[in-house]
Design an enzyme around this catalytic site. Structure first.
Site, PDB file in Angstrom:
ATOM      1  N   GLU A  29      50.769 -30.549   2.791  1.00 29.28           N
ATOM      2  CA  GLU A  29      51.995 -30.968   3.514  1.00 29.28           C
ATOM      3  C   GLU A  29      52.860 -31.888   2.642  1.00 29.28           C
ATOM      4  O   GLU A  29      52.442 -33.273   2.541  1.00 29.28           O
ATOM      5  CB  GLU A  29      51.749 -31.596   4.861  1.00 29.28           C
ATOM      6  CG  GLU A  29      51.233 -30.473   5.669  1.00 29.28           C
ATOM      7  CD  GLU A  29      50.446 -31.043   6.820  1.00 29.28           C
ATOM      8  OE1 GLU A  29      50.704 -32.224   7.005  1.00 29.28           O
ATOM      9  OE2 GLU A  29      49.710 -30.392   7.608  1.00 29.28           O
ATOM     10  N   GLU A  71      47.367 -27.917   9.587  1.00 24.76           N
ATOM     11  CA  GLU A  71      45.954 -28.142   8.674  1.00 24.76           C
ATOM     12  C   GLU A  71      44.987 -27.290   8.629  1.00 24.76           C
ATOM     13  O   GLU A  71      44.237 -27.282   7.640  1.00 24.76           O
ATOM     14  CB  GLU A  71      45.481 -29.706   9.334  1.00 24.76           C
ATOM     15  CG  GLU A  71      46.431 -30.799   9.076  1.00 24.76           C
ATOM     16  CD  GLU A  71      47.462 -31.018   9.718  1.00 24.76           C
ATOM     17  OE1 GLU A  71      47.709 -30.349  10.877  1.00 24.76           O
ATOM     18  OE2 GLU A  71      48.383 -31.961   9.531  1.00 24.76           O
ATOM     19  N   PHE A  94      46.589 -37.825   6.179  1.00 27.39           N
ATOM     20  CA  PHE A  94      45.836 -38.889   6.413  1.00 27.39           C
ATOM     21  C   PHE A  94      44.386 -38.216   7.015  1.00 27.39           C
ATOM     22  O   PHE A  94      44.396 -37.060   7.723  1.00 27.39           O
ATOM     23  CB  PHE A  94      46.426 -39.569   7.777  1.00 27.39           C
ATOM     24  CG  PHE A  94      47.699 -40.269   7.380  1.00 27.39           C
ATOM     25  CD1 PHE A  94      47.444 -41.705   6.997  1.00 27.39           C
ATOM     26  CD2 PHE A  94      49.032 -39.897   7.422  1.00 27.39           C
ATOM     27  CE1 PHE A  94      48.531 -42.526   6.549  1.00 27.39           C
ATOM     28  CE2 PHE A  94      49.874 -40.533   6.974  1.00 27.39           C
ATOM     29  CZ  PHE A  94      50.058 -41.931   6.560  1.00 27.39           C
ATOM     30  N   ASP A  96      42.603 -38.841   9.407  1.00 28.91           N
ATOM     31  CA  ASP A  96      42.833 -38.686  10.724  1.00 28.91           C
ATOM     32  C   ASP A  96      43.016 -37.487  11.303  1.00 28.91           C
ATOM     33  O   ASP A  96      42.482 -36.982  12.440  1.00 28.91           O
ATOM     34  CB  ASP A  96      43.553 -39.529  11.416  1.00 28.91           C
ATOM     35  CG  ASP A  96      43.526 -40.944  10.774  1.00 28.91           C
ATOM     36  OD1 ASP A  96      43.078 -41.870  11.618  1.00 28.91           O
ATOM     37  OD2 ASP A  96      44.196 -41.253   9.780  1.00 28.91           O
ATOM     38  N   PHE A  97      43.816 -36.641  10.556  1.00 32.07           N
ATOM     39  CA  PHE A  97      44.151 -35.129  10.735  1.00 32.07           C
ATOM     40  C   PHE A  97      43.084 -34.254  10.715  1.00 32.07           C
ATOM     41  O   PHE A  97      43.163 -32.954  11.028  1.00 32.07           O
ATOM     42  CB  PHE A  97      45.439 -34.817   9.771  1.00 32.07           C
ATOM     43  CG  PHE A  97      46.462 -35.806   9.972  1.00 32.07           C
ATOM     44  CD1 PHE A  97      46.638 -36.800  11.064  1.00 32.07           C
ATOM     45  CD2 PHE A  97      47.585 -35.500   9.073  1.00 32.07           C
ATOM     46  CE1 PHE A  97      47.393 -37.477  10.994  1.00 32.07           C
ATOM     47  CE2 PHE A  97      48.592 -36.389   8.954  1.00 32.07           C
ATOM     48  CZ  PHE A  97      48.615 -37.498  10.077  1.00 32.07           C
ATOM     49  N   HIS A 140      45.971 -43.126  12.353  1.00 32.07           N
ATOM     50  CA  HIS A 140      46.264 -43.208  10.957  1.00 32.07           C
ATOM     51  C   HIS A 140      45.575 -44.268   9.965  1.00 32.07           C
ATOM     52  O   HIS A 140      45.858 -44.435   9.057  1.00 32.07           O
ATOM     53  CB  HIS A 140      47.839 -43.113  10.750  1.00 32.07           C
ATOM     54  CG  HIS A 140      48.747 -42.068  11.137  1.00 32.07           C
ATOM     55  ND1 HIS A 140      48.672 -41.404  12.247  1.00 32.07           N
ATOM     56  CD2 HIS A 140      49.679 -41.304  10.117  1.00 32.07           C
ATOM     57  CE1 HIS A 140      49.586 -40.606  12.006  1.00 32.07           C
ATOM     58  NE2 HIS A 140      50.174 -40.374  11.043  1.00 32.07           N
TER      59      HIS A 140
END
Lengths: 335, 322
Positions: A29, A71, A94, A96-97, A140
């Site tokens: 992305e 994702e 990130f 976290d995703f 994040h």
């Protein structure tokens, strides 16, 4: 050889590996940015932190591919492309995703080779920003490498400096297994001597960043830099050895055990939350293999068992500090 | 789309092989000889066959937990499949995959998949490989009606349209997502219209009619190979068995299954059609039936007595490099 930032080192490795091998592609992305915008400037972003700058301009839309914010589709596309002949470098902006797409990594990419009886290879890299310290708050800022390290089939890379980042990323791209490559946000502007020509650093080979005789600090990722600062500060009073495993899977247990057998004291430092993190693993490895050489109980420095706070005041308390590491070194010396 | 006599015989052989393989597995499962969990493709044979008849070994498919039919239609060796279902060392996946992960990359079969909806993103990747390397290949993702409620499928449909990937979404609407009927689990009126909303051609066909599936796939494949992007084919073919073998199917009126076997048997319909059209004779197909039965019997009996993996096999094939 010239001085380069961690960001430039990664960018250079991507350039050189894409030049070397036409099957290497980048997908993610806003690694290009600007597609469909009113300014009509595709390539204007080059990643949220500029790490992929210039790659779209050089290699074009066929090999540097921006995707919708999807994702699972990105990770699955990378895994499927890897199974069928490409070497994708997917960017998870990130770390976290991973929460929205982990199935494609731990149930799919990581398991193909085993589930398919050795008849598949999945040469893909997933790059992701990681770590606290930039006031990015709970979703994040995480340090999730223990989760990836736990999964058989994944390799996990945690560079602590620009030199290692370039060599380890080149190795990750040339590796035939899925690799998670984690970039600490606070390291992007750190600088190092980095050779201009391509080179690789093998996985599973720890680096001793400071040699010493009294205490071993095993630290991961950005924590290596803090451990080095402590070692430098204590030089002359306490002789500190710093071990940077560089990859958490595979983990170089030999160098850890040898170092502790030599010093007899261990401080393990991991920015990840403390339950089942790499500091725990290091202490376990030492307990199993070098218990008799320990002169003091090991010390473990980690973030607390909490999410990452937004408050800069609290975040500073959350992230392990040089003060905590130094105190732990003094404690094991005093024991 | 006109099919030659040999192509028709090949289609019939594939459908019959799937039918007899699955029927035999069903009986063996009941007898307790097959280890683990298995999901059968009975009733849906025309879908895998109609789709895969358009593909070569260089085209890829991603499959589902109900994947044996896809394997057979894509050209996997039935003997090695049986060995894998019995988790034997010489199986397609050396006994480490089993029914739910059976795969043969050399045939373009990227694996059955025990995670509902997970195959769609993988097919994007295979299509991306073709597009990046400038090859004319396509990829197909098979998925049930239940899988179309997964976010992975929504993401993949949009992604494929945006990047113009040569992917075909072969939706197998078999009436149930596990134990829940489509009348309950689908918000839209049908799956094809939902796929069309992502901006691609999408059609609904009778999945028990081989010719309907074959024709729809012909159009979708031509479009994908030309670089025009993805399509969806919703194939309606109710399943004859439960979600898994051993499923008591208390959620289902059993007359429904009886009626399907009588009225929507894709093999019966195929035989009637080719005889009406004077394309194949009954005896030609009867001969295929005998061949197929012999092959499956041989494959299953060999699988039962084949060697298991060795203890050393537990630790191999985790990584390429160590």
């Amino acid at each position: 050889m010239s001085v380069k930032t961690f960001r430039q080192a990664i960018n250079e490795a991507l350039h050189q590996e894409m030049e070397r091998d036409p099957t290497v592609i980048l997908i993610g992305e806003d690694i290009v940015g600007g597609h469909g915008g009113s300014a009509k400037k595709p390539g204007s972003s080059g990643g949220m932190m500029g790490v992929t700058a210039g790659l779209y301009q050089k290699f074009g839309e066929r090999r540097v591919i921006d995707t919708p914010i999807s994702e699972s589709a990105i990770m699955g596309a990378a895994a499927g492309a890897a199974l069928t002949g490409l070497r994708p470098v997917a960017e998870m902006m990130f770390v976290d995703f991973f929460g929205v797409c982990f199935d494609q990594i731990y149930n799919q990419a990581a398991k193909f080779r085993y589930m398919f009886g050795g008849n598949a290879r999945t040469p893909m890299v997933i790059r992701a920003m990681t770590g606290a310290g930039l006031v990015c708050a709970a979703q994040h800022s995480q340090a999730l490498w223990p989760i990836f390290t736990h999964i058989p089939g994944l390799k996990v890379v945690l560079p602590s400096c620009a030199y290692d980042a370039k060599g380890l990323l080149a190795q990750a791209i040339r590796d035939d297994d899925p690799v998670i490559f984690l970039e600490h946000k606070l390291l992007y502007d750190t600088q190092d001597e980095v050779p201009d020509e391509p080179y690789t650093i093998p996985f599973g080979e720890a680096k001793i960043t400071r040699e010493g005789a009294d205490v071993t600090i095993v630290a991961f990722g950005r924590m290596v830099q803090l451990a080095n600062q402590v070692a430098d500060k204590l030089k002359g009073t306490i002789s500190v050895e710093v071990v940077d495993p560089r990859t958490t899977s595979p983990l170089d247990t030999d160098v850890i055990v040898e170092s502790v057998a030599h010093t007899g004291r261990l401080v393990a430092v991991d920015e990840a939350n403390p339950m089942c993190n790499l500091a725990s693993e290091v202490i376990s490895v030492v307990a199993l293999n070098a218990l008799a050489s320990l002169k003091a109980a090991p010390r473990k420095i980690s973030a607390p068992h909490t999410p990452v706070p937004a408050s800069p005041v609290l975040e500073k308390l959350y992230v392990p500090s040089t003060g905590q590491i130094e105190a732990a070194v003094r404690e094991v010396m005093a024991a | 789309m006109e099919l030659s006599k040999s192509e028709l015989l090949r289609a019939y052989r594939l459908m019959k092989t799937i039918r007899e393989f699955e029927s035999r597995i069903s009986r063996e499962f009941e007898a307790g000889t097959v280890p683990g969990f298995t999901h059968l493709y009975l009733g849906q044979e025309a879908v895998a066959t109609g789709i895969c008849m358009h593909l070569t070994d260089e085209d890829y498919i991603s499959s589902t937990h109900r994947g044996h039919g896809h394997c057979i239609a894509k050209g996997c060796d039935v003997r090695k499949m049986a060995l894998e279902l019995w988790c034997k060392r010489d199986g397609l996946c050396r006994g480490k995959g089993g029914s739910m992960h059976i795969a043969d990359i050399s045939k373009g079969m990227l694996g059955a998949n025990a995670i509902v909806g997970a195959g769609a993103p993988l097919a994007l990747g295979a299509a991306l490989t073709a597009k990046t390397l400038g090859k004319p290949n396509v990829s197909v993702t098979f998925g049930g009606d239940g899988a179309t409620n997964q976010g992975t499928v929504f993401e993949s449909m949009n992604f494929a349209v945006v990047l113009k990937l040569p992917v075909i979404f072969a939706v197998e609407n078999n009436g149930y997502g596990e134990h829940t009927g489509i009348a309950y689990h689908l918000g839209a009126k049908d799956i094809a219209s939902r796929a069309a909303a992502f901006g691609m051609p999408a059609v609904m066909v009778d999945g028990t009619d081989f010719f309907a599936v074959y024709d729809a796939m012909g159009e979708a494949t031509a479009r994908a190979r030309s670089g025009a992007g993805p399509s969806t084919i919703e194939c309606v073919a109710p399943r004859w068995r439960g979600h898994f073998e051993g499923d008591a199917q208390a959620y289902r009126d059993l007359t429904e299954i009886k009626e399907l076997r009588e009225r929507k048997d894709c093999l019966k319909l195929f035989r009637e059609r080719v005889r009406e059209d004077k394309k194949l004779e009954a005896h030609e197909m009867d001969r295929v039936d005998l061949d197929v039965l012999a092959l499956i019997d041989e494959a299953v009996e060999a699988a039962k007595v084949a060697p298991h993996p060795t203890p050393e096999d537990l630790l191999t094939d985790v990584y390429v490099s160590y």
